[in-house]
Design a protein around this motif. Structure first.
Motif, short mmCIF file in Angstrom:
data_model
loop_
_atom_site.label_atom_id
_atom_site.label_comp_id
_atom_site.label_asym_id
_atom_site.label_seq_id
_atom_site.Cartn_x
_atom_site.Cartn_y
_atom_site.Cartn_z
N UNK A 16 0.81 -1.22 0.00
CA UNK A 16 0.00 0.00 0.00
C UNK A 16 0.85 1.26 0.00
N UNK A 17 1.97 1.24 0.74
CA UNK A 17 2.81 2.43 0.81
C UNK A 17 3.38 2.79 -0.56
N UNK A 18 3.85 1.80 -1.28
CA UNK A 18 4.37 2.05 -2.62
C UNK A 18 3.28 2.48 -3.58
N UNK A 19 2.09 1.92 -3.41
CA UNK A 19 0.97 2.30 -4.27
C UNK A 19 0.60 3.76 -4.03
N UNK A 20 0.55 4.17 -2.75
CA UNK A 20 0.24 5.56 -2.43
C UNK A 20 1.28 6.50 -3.03
N UNK A 21 2.54 6.12 -2.92
CA UNK A 21 3.61 6.96 -3.48
C UNK A 21 3.49 7.05 -5.00
N UNK A 22 3.14 5.94 -5.64
CA UNK A 22 2.98 5.94 -7.08
C UNK A 22 1.83 6.85 -7.50
N UNK A 23 0.72 6.79 -6.75
CA UNK A 23 -0.43 7.64 -7.07
C UNK A 23 -0.07 9.10 -6.88
N UNK A 24 0.66 9.40 -5.81
CA UNK A 24 1.07 10.79 -5.56
C UNK A 24 1.94 11.32 -6.68
N UNK A 25 2.86 10.51 -7.16
CA UNK A 25 3.73 10.94 -8.25
C UNK A 25 2.94 11.15 -9.54
N UNK A 62 -5.09 14.10 0.11
CA UNK A 62 -3.74 14.68 0.19
C UNK A 62 -3.76 16.19 0.39
N UNK A 63 -4.68 16.89 -0.28
CA UNK A 63 -4.74 18.34 -0.21
C UNK A 63 -6.20 18.78 -0.11
N UNK A 64 -6.50 19.74 0.76
CA UNK A 64 -7.90 20.16 0.93
C UNK A 64 -8.40 21.09 -0.16
N UNK A 65 -7.49 21.65 -0.96
CA UNK A 65 -7.91 22.63 -1.96
C UNK A 65 -6.88 22.71 -3.08
N UNK A 66 -7.26 23.38 -4.17
CA UNK A 66 -6.35 23.59 -5.29
C UNK A 66 -5.13 24.38 -4.83
N UNK A 67 -5.37 25.40 -4.05
CA UNK A 67 -4.26 26.22 -3.57
C UNK A 67 -3.27 25.40 -2.77
N UNK A 68 -3.77 24.57 -1.86
CA UNK A 68 -2.89 23.73 -1.04
C UNK A 68 -2.12 22.75 -1.90
N UNK A 69 -2.77 22.19 -2.91
CA UNK A 69 -2.11 21.24 -3.80
C UNK A 69 -0.99 21.92 -4.58
N UNK A 70 -1.28 23.08 -5.17
CA UNK A 70 -0.28 23.78 -5.97
C UNK A 70 0.90 24.21 -5.10
N UNK A 71 0.60 24.82 -3.96
CA UNK A 71 1.68 25.28 -3.08
C UNK A 71 2.51 24.10 -2.59
N UNK A 72 1.84 23.02 -2.22
CA UNK A 72 2.56 21.86 -1.71
C UNK A 72 3.48 21.24 -2.75
N UNK A 73 2.98 21.01 -3.95
CA UNK A 73 3.77 20.35 -4.99
C UNK A 73 4.83 21.28 -5.57
N UNK A 74 4.50 22.55 -5.75
CA UNK A 74 5.50 23.50 -6.24
C UNK A 74 6.62 23.66 -5.23
N UNK A 75 6.26 23.68 -3.94
CA UNK A 75 7.27 23.81 -2.90
C UNK A 75 8.20 22.60 -2.89
N UNK A 135 7.56 29.31 1.10
CA UNK A 135 8.08 27.99 0.77
C UNK A 135 9.03 27.95 -0.42
N UNK A 136 8.93 28.94 -1.31
CA UNK A 136 9.76 28.93 -2.52
C UNK A 136 10.83 30.02 -2.47
N UNK A 137 10.43 31.26 -2.24
CA UNK A 137 11.38 32.37 -2.30
C UNK A 137 12.26 32.46 -1.06
#
Length: 205
Positions: A16-25, A62-75, A135-137
């Motif tokens: 399951x752990x590898x599956x979750x990581x694969x889905x996240x990627x 994984x993320x509650x909103x689009x903003x959280x997803x973008x910030x998290x993955x971009x970071x 998180x970025x700058x």
């Protein structure tokens, strides 16, 4: 509560752990592709799920909103490309390496489409602006600050330089060149830009 034992440490992840990581990627790649194609304002969680071939629950777990997803993955992506701070022995050497490493990151095929869009959107979205700055700058500015303090300790810079202005001088010319106006960024350009940055920060006090 952490229920793992010492015998679990270092044990390879399976099932399951590898599956979750694969889905996240898979979601991560879909998000960047969608962000580059549609832009932040028009991108939706639903569009990312379609592109990734996953259900909505996979994103919202994984993320509650689009903003959280973008910030998290971009970071996360930005953290993989923070310029190194190992001492080259000279201010010029440190600056040149910073320029080359930053240039390498900006040459990514998605960067030229994603970064300008996020900068424009963050000017209208205060929460996004604050999150990206933190998180970025901020980590990049901290890396440059360390470089400047090291140069001052070596006697290559005066101790009273305007550090904030000096930090701005590191990234702004290169970002403008690569993301706004274009133009060659060959070795000759790197050399000229390095010399210009060193001269400018030496005078920023």
């Amino acid at each position: 509560m952490d229920t793992s034992s010492d015998s679990d440490l270092g044990r390879p992840r399976t099932g399951a752990a590898l599956l979750r990581e694969s889905v996240t990627m898979t979601i991560r790649q879909a998000m960047f592709d969608e962000l580059a194609e549609a832009g932040y304002a028009r991108m939706s969680m639903e569009a990312v799920t379609r592109r990734a071939g996953v259900g909505k629950a996979a994103l919202y777990r994984r993320w509650p909103s689009k903003e959280a997803m973008v910030v998290g993955l971009v970071s996360e992506a930005a953290a993989e490309h923070i310029p190194t701070t190992t001492d080259t022995g000279s201010l010029s050497g440190d600056v040149e390496r910073f320029v080359k490493e930053t240039m390498g990151s900006l040459r990514h095929p998605l960067a030229s489409r994603i970064i300008p869009d996020l900068l424009a959107e963050s000017a209208r979205n205060e929460a996004l602006h604050e999150a990206l700055h933190l998180t970025v700058l901020a980590p990049r500015r901290a890396a440059v600050s360390m470089l400047l303090r090291r140069a001052a300790d070596r006697g290559e810079l005066p101790p009273d330089i305007d550090e904030s202005l000096a930090i701005d001088l590191f990234g702004a010319p290169l970002y403008f060149r690569m993301l706004a106006v274009g133009g060659q960024t060959d070795d000759a350009y790197v050399s000229r830009l390095t010399n210009a940055i060193v001269a400018a920060i030496s005078a920023s006090h």
